[in-house]
Design an enzyme around this catalytic site. Sequence first.
Site, mmCIF file in Angstrom:
data_model
loop_
_atom_site.group_PDB
_atom_site.id
_atom_site.type_symbol
_atom_site.label_atom_id
_atom_site.label_comp_id
_atom_site.label_asym_id
_atom_site.label_seq_id
_atom_site.Cartn_x
_atom_site.Cartn_y
_atom_site.Cartn_z
ATOM 1 N N ASP A 178 47.906 45.027 49.050
ATOM 2 C CA ASP A 178 49.100 44.248 49.379
ATOM 3 C C ASP A 178 48.837 42.904 48.706
ATOM 4 O OD1 ASP A 178 50.921 42.450 50.454
ATOM 5 O OD2 ASP A 178 50.984 43.464 52.383
ATOM 6 N N HIS A 179 49.520 42.661 47.579
ATOM 7 C CA HIS A 179 49.103 41.508 46.757
ATOM 8 C C HIS A 179 49.301 40.181 47.485
ATOM 9 C CE1 HIS A 179 53.350 41.735 45.724
ATOM 10 N NE2 HIS A 179 53.291 40.477 45.348
ATOM 11 N N HIS A 241 54.051 42.891 53.648
ATOM 12 C CA HIS A 241 53.698 41.480 53.429
ATOM 13 C C HIS A 241 53.922 40.612 54.678
ATOM 14 C CE1 HIS A 241 53.954 43.094 49.472
ATOM 15 N NE2 HIS A 241 55.252 42.924 49.330
#
Length: 488
Positions: A178-179, A241
């Site tokens: 999950d960047h 996110h």
Amino acid sequence: MRKEEKALIVIFGGTGDLAQRKLYPSLFNLYKRGFLKDNFAVIGTARRPWSDDYYREIIINAVGDAEDINGQATDFASHFYYQSHNVNDTEHYATLKQLADKLDDKYQIGGNRVFYLAMSPSFFGTIAAHLKSQNLKTTTGYNRVIVEKPFGHDYESAMVLNEEIAQAFPEEEVYRIDHYLGKEMVQNIPAIRFGNNIFNALWNNRYISNIQVTLSESLGVEERGGYYDTAGALRDMIQNHTLQIVSLLTMSAPVSFTDTDIRNAKINALKSLRVYKPEEVAQNFVRGQYGPGSDKPGYRQEDMVDADSMTETFVAGKLEVNTMDMAGVPIYVRTGKRMREKATRVDVVFKQVPNNVFGEGDNTLRHDVLHIMIDPEPKLSLQLNSKTIGHSYEYDTNSLNLNYSVPAEQRANIPEAYEKLILDVLQGKASNFASSKELEYSWKFIDSVRQAWDKNIDDMIFPNYSCGSMGPKAADALLEKDGNHWEF
Ligand code: NAP
């Protein structure tokens, strides 16, 4: 002196957009910084029949160093090999294994393998199963698998995916990317909370009035209309996110700053999310869809989007995290496309002093607010009441600012999210990746909202917000009924 990481990295989806835009530049940065040096190789695989030479040209272009004055990009690209491969075809895994073993010898990698699944999740199960059955996993080094989002489209599908991957890779080998968890200011949240006693002491329902998390985008769905129309903002932005950021904001202090303890603290926060009954969803969640702007199409006019689409491009919600410290603190979250501006930020609104000794007047005291700006400019700002300069005793709000932005010429020194996360995988650090339990609790919460919405889809009138706004009016009303307002 930086320790060189020894690894063979196999990228499934090696010809794809993510690989070219994010993965190759990130690996190049790790190379330039000395984390990757001599003992590494990359195999890119996909169906296209590319040669090694052509693949290396693609790599050099992707890392933005086509001129390659000092030959660094060419040296880097020489570690890259291409294997044309259909992931459904068992025989191809035998060829892949031969190449992997040969490169392991050639670069003296010692059996360390990272498998990056940069493809549609519908292939994850079959790839994982083949990696195991065709003996691509080694016994001499580590084996790690990186999986991209979306990780399922609901609780059940996420659990099936988990199970399929778990058949081949135990949980400690799985890195769900999950960047947002690689962003500097997201990683800063635990540092701010647990590194400063002023925040450690105040971070609870006795001192915090409410917390607001905003992930707003100014763009529309662009070329992702086909995927987006089946997903919507709730699944695309809130499940992963937003809930990850919420877990960092609401978790109790981890016993230590290790993967297991941090993950346990996050799991407990997500487990404490109050799952709404269907009739409660309407009071606590707002959905929206953008209409056309003067020079922008509405969502329903975007490419690959159904002309009567009822997919939400905006979500605002009020969450409750029922732990001893956070129960009673509303956590407002908001995300959407075609909003006023692109920003990711957290606003922690503190309660006012119990008694205003200055008396009421025009000049009333404001709430203290900690602004954690994540994007576009990383910044920390604490809004306080203080006296204005001069004879009279007027007070005003002022901010203490801590700016994390760096001048343009130094930006290359700041690692990007993907770069940091790939290095974490190479170093076996798992705390910035979602665990299966985190997924489980976040999907349970998301499903409760989705299911209630799907039942009442006929009650919705879309579009209900205009391009360039901060979403539908109902998103403001959600806070106003609690006596609060959006800080941003
Ligand atoms: P993409 O550009 O469509 O790439 C898909 C890749 O899969 C291509 O390399 C394609 O190559 C390969 N492929 C498809 N079917 C195959 C098969 N049967 N056997 C072998 N290879 C096959 O997609 P992407 O944008 O890179 O996204 C990849 C994953 O990352 C997705 O899960 C996406 O949700 C996620 N993601 C992407 C981004 C982004 O910025 N792009 C951001 C976040 C997450 P061939 O056609 O040559 O086979």
